[in-house]
Design a protein around this motif. Structure first.
Motif, PDB file in Angstrom:
ATOM      1  N   ALA A 154      -5.815 -38.248 -18.384  1.00  0.00           N
ATOM      2  CA  ALA A 154      -5.113 -37.106 -18.977  1.00  0.00           C
ATOM      3  C   ALA A 154      -6.109 -36.111 -19.551  1.00  0.00           C
ATOM      4  O   ALA A 154      -5.960 -34.895 -19.405  1.00  0.00           O
ATOM      5  CB  ALA A 154      -4.161 -37.583 -20.076  1.00  0.00           C
ATOM      6  N   ALA A 155      -7.166 -36.640 -20.186  1.00  0.00           N
ATOM      7  CA  ALA A 155      -8.189 -35.767 -20.770  1.00  0.00           C
ATOM      8  C   ALA A 155      -8.893 -34.957 -19.699  1.00  0.00           C
ATOM      9  O   ALA A 155      -9.194 -33.777 -19.885  1.00  0.00           O
ATOM     10  CB  ALA A 155      -9.200 -36.609 -21.545  1.00  0.00           C
ATOM     11  N   GLU A 156      -9.160 -35.592 -18.562  1.00  0.00           N
ATOM     12  CA  GLU A 156      -9.816 -34.891 -17.455  1.00  0.00           C
ATOM     13  C   GLU A 156      -8.950 -33.750 -16.936  1.00  0.00           C
ATOM     14  O   GLU A 156      -9.450 -32.665 -16.615  1.00  0.00           O
ATOM     15  CB  GLU A 156     -10.129 -35.875 -16.324  1.00  0.00           C
ATOM     16  N   VAL A 157      -7.645 -33.989 -16.861  1.00  0.00           N
ATOM     17  CA  VAL A 157      -6.725 -32.947 -16.404  1.00  0.00           C
ATOM     18  C   VAL A 157      -6.721 -31.787 -17.385  1.00  0.00           C
ATOM     19  O   VAL A 157      -6.788 -30.616 -17.004  1.00  0.00           O
ATOM     20  CB  VAL A 157      -5.295 -33.515 -16.243  1.00  0.00           C
ATOM     21  N   ALA A 191       4.697 -27.313 -18.876  1.00  0.00           N
ATOM     22  CA  ALA A 191       4.618 -27.957 -17.561  1.00  0.00           C
ATOM     23  C   ALA A 191       3.391 -28.859 -17.464  1.00  0.00           C
ATOM     24  O   ALA A 191       3.444 -29.917 -16.827  1.00  0.00           O
ATOM     25  CB  ALA A 191       4.576 -26.895 -16.460  1.00  0.00           C
ATOM     26  N   LEU A 192       2.293 -28.455 -18.071  1.00  0.00           N
ATOM     27  CA  LEU A 192       1.067 -29.258 -18.049  1.00  0.00           C
ATOM     28  C   LEU A 192       1.313 -30.633 -18.655  1.00  0.00           C
ATOM     29  O   LEU A 192       0.948 -31.663 -18.084  1.00  0.00           O
ATOM     30  CB  LEU A 192      -0.042 -28.531 -18.812  1.00  0.00           C
ATOM     31  N   ILE A 193       1.959 -30.640 -19.822  1.00  0.00           N
ATOM     32  CA  ILE A 193       2.237 -31.899 -20.519  1.00  0.00           C
ATOM     33  C   ILE A 193       3.261 -32.723 -19.747  1.00  0.00           C
ATOM     34  O   ILE A 193       3.106 -33.949 -19.592  1.00  0.00           O
ATOM     35  CB  ILE A 193       2.740 -31.617 -21.948  1.00  0.00           C
ATOM     36  N   GLU A 194       4.302 -32.075 -19.257  1.00  0.00           N
ATOM     37  CA  GLU A 194       5.344 -32.790 -18.513  1.00  0.00           C
ATOM     38  C   GLU A 194       4.803 -33.375 -17.211  1.00  0.00           C
ATOM     39  O   GLU A 194       5.199 -34.470 -16.809  1.00  0.00           O
ATOM     40  CB  GLU A 194       6.522 -31.849 -18.236  1.00  0.00           C
ATOM     41  N   SER A 227       2.908 -36.494 -17.998  1.00  0.00           N
ATOM     42  CA  SER A 227       3.786 -37.605 -18.388  1.00  0.00           C
ATOM     43  C   SER A 227       4.426 -38.278 -17.176  1.00  0.00           C
ATOM     44  O   SER A 227       4.882 -39.420 -17.260  1.00  0.00           O
ATOM     45  CB  SER A 227       4.880 -37.105 -19.335  1.00  0.00           C
ATOM     46  N   THR A 228       4.478 -37.560 -16.055  1.00  0.00           N
ATOM     47  CA  THR A 228       5.043 -38.144 -14.826  1.00  0.00           C
ATOM     48  C   THR A 228       3.949 -38.568 -13.845  1.00  0.00           C
ATOM     49  O   THR A 228       4.234 -38.906 -12.692  1.00  0.00           O
ATOM     50  CB  THR A 228       5.981 -37.138 -14.124  1.00  0.00           C
ATOM     51  N   GLY A 229       2.708 -38.530 -14.302  1.00  0.00           N
ATOM     52  CA  GLY A 229       1.588 -38.952 -13.457  1.00  0.00           C
ATOM     53  C   GLY A 229       1.129 -37.899 -12.469  1.00  0.00           C
ATOM     54  O   GLY A 229       0.397 -38.204 -11.522  1.00  0.00           O
TER      55      GLY A 229
END
Length: 206
Positions: A34-37, A88-91, A94-96
């Motif tokens: 997640a951090a990399e994204v 949208a980034l967070i969502e 959360s869905t991979g």
């Protein structure tokens, strides 16, 4: 950013429990991914501040393209609200999913254009909704000034007249400053963007 990542990793380890090393590793790997994204997309979000956004005047082609893209992929990704890129980034995470990859694969605009349009459109809708209130405030200020002018024409003591004249001067100054802001290019841009977004969303039934 790195300090936050370290804290989240530490929290993941605690939540996983000392006796569950495999779960802890999985949790840590998920946080790292997640951090990399976030780090790979952060530059697209950080370059615009409010003053810059106010100066942007959208055109119909780019707004229509944005909403067409958002509308076309919402069925494929029902859990992601693409209109607001930060959400949208967070969502997506959360869905991979990786938001940047989705935009690159599914949209015909670049990720930078997507985040820029999302930011400006979201701001226009949030601020534009208050334009009618701004107009009403201006009308009330003008009415207040006229009321003060009417009172000055009555029988007043010197002290009362001085107080009213001072209040009238302040009211005129406030109205002048308010009208200056309302006549600014930034205000015109916000109104233009807001009206354009409403028009296109109505046409596309969004």
């Amino acid at each position: 950013m790195k300090n936050i990542i370290i804290l989240v990793i530490f929290a993941a380890l605690l939540l996983a429990g000392c006796g569950k090393l495999d779960d802890a590793k999985k949790a840590m790997n998920a946080v790292k991914q997640a951090a990399e994204v976030v780090e790979s997309t952060a530059d697209s979000f950080k370059d615009m501040d409010e003053d810059e956004i106010k100066k942007i005047k959208l055109n119909e082609k780019e707004v229509r393209s944005f909403f067409n893209n958002v509308s076309e992929i919402k069925e494929k990704y029902p859990d992601i609200h693409f209109q607001v890129a930060q959400v949208a980034l967070i969502e997506a995470m959360s869905t991979g999913e990786n938001l940047q990859n989705i935009v690159k694969k599914e949209m015909n605009i670049s990720f930078d254009d997507y985040t820029r349009l999302s930011t400006v459109i979201t701001f226009a809708e949030a601020v534009g909704a208050g334009l009618q209130l701004t107009k009403a405030m201006h009308e009330q200020m003008v009415l207040g000034k006229e009321a003060l002018e009417t009172q000055l024409s009555g029988d007043l003591t010197t002290e009362q007249k001085d107080e009213l004249e001072k209040a009238l001067t302040e009211a005129k100054q406030e109205i002048e400053e308010f009208e200056k802001e309302m006549n600014s290019d930034e205000y015109a841009n916000i109104k233009h963007n807001y009206d354009l977004v409403l028009k296109i969303k109505e046409e596309l039934d969004i």
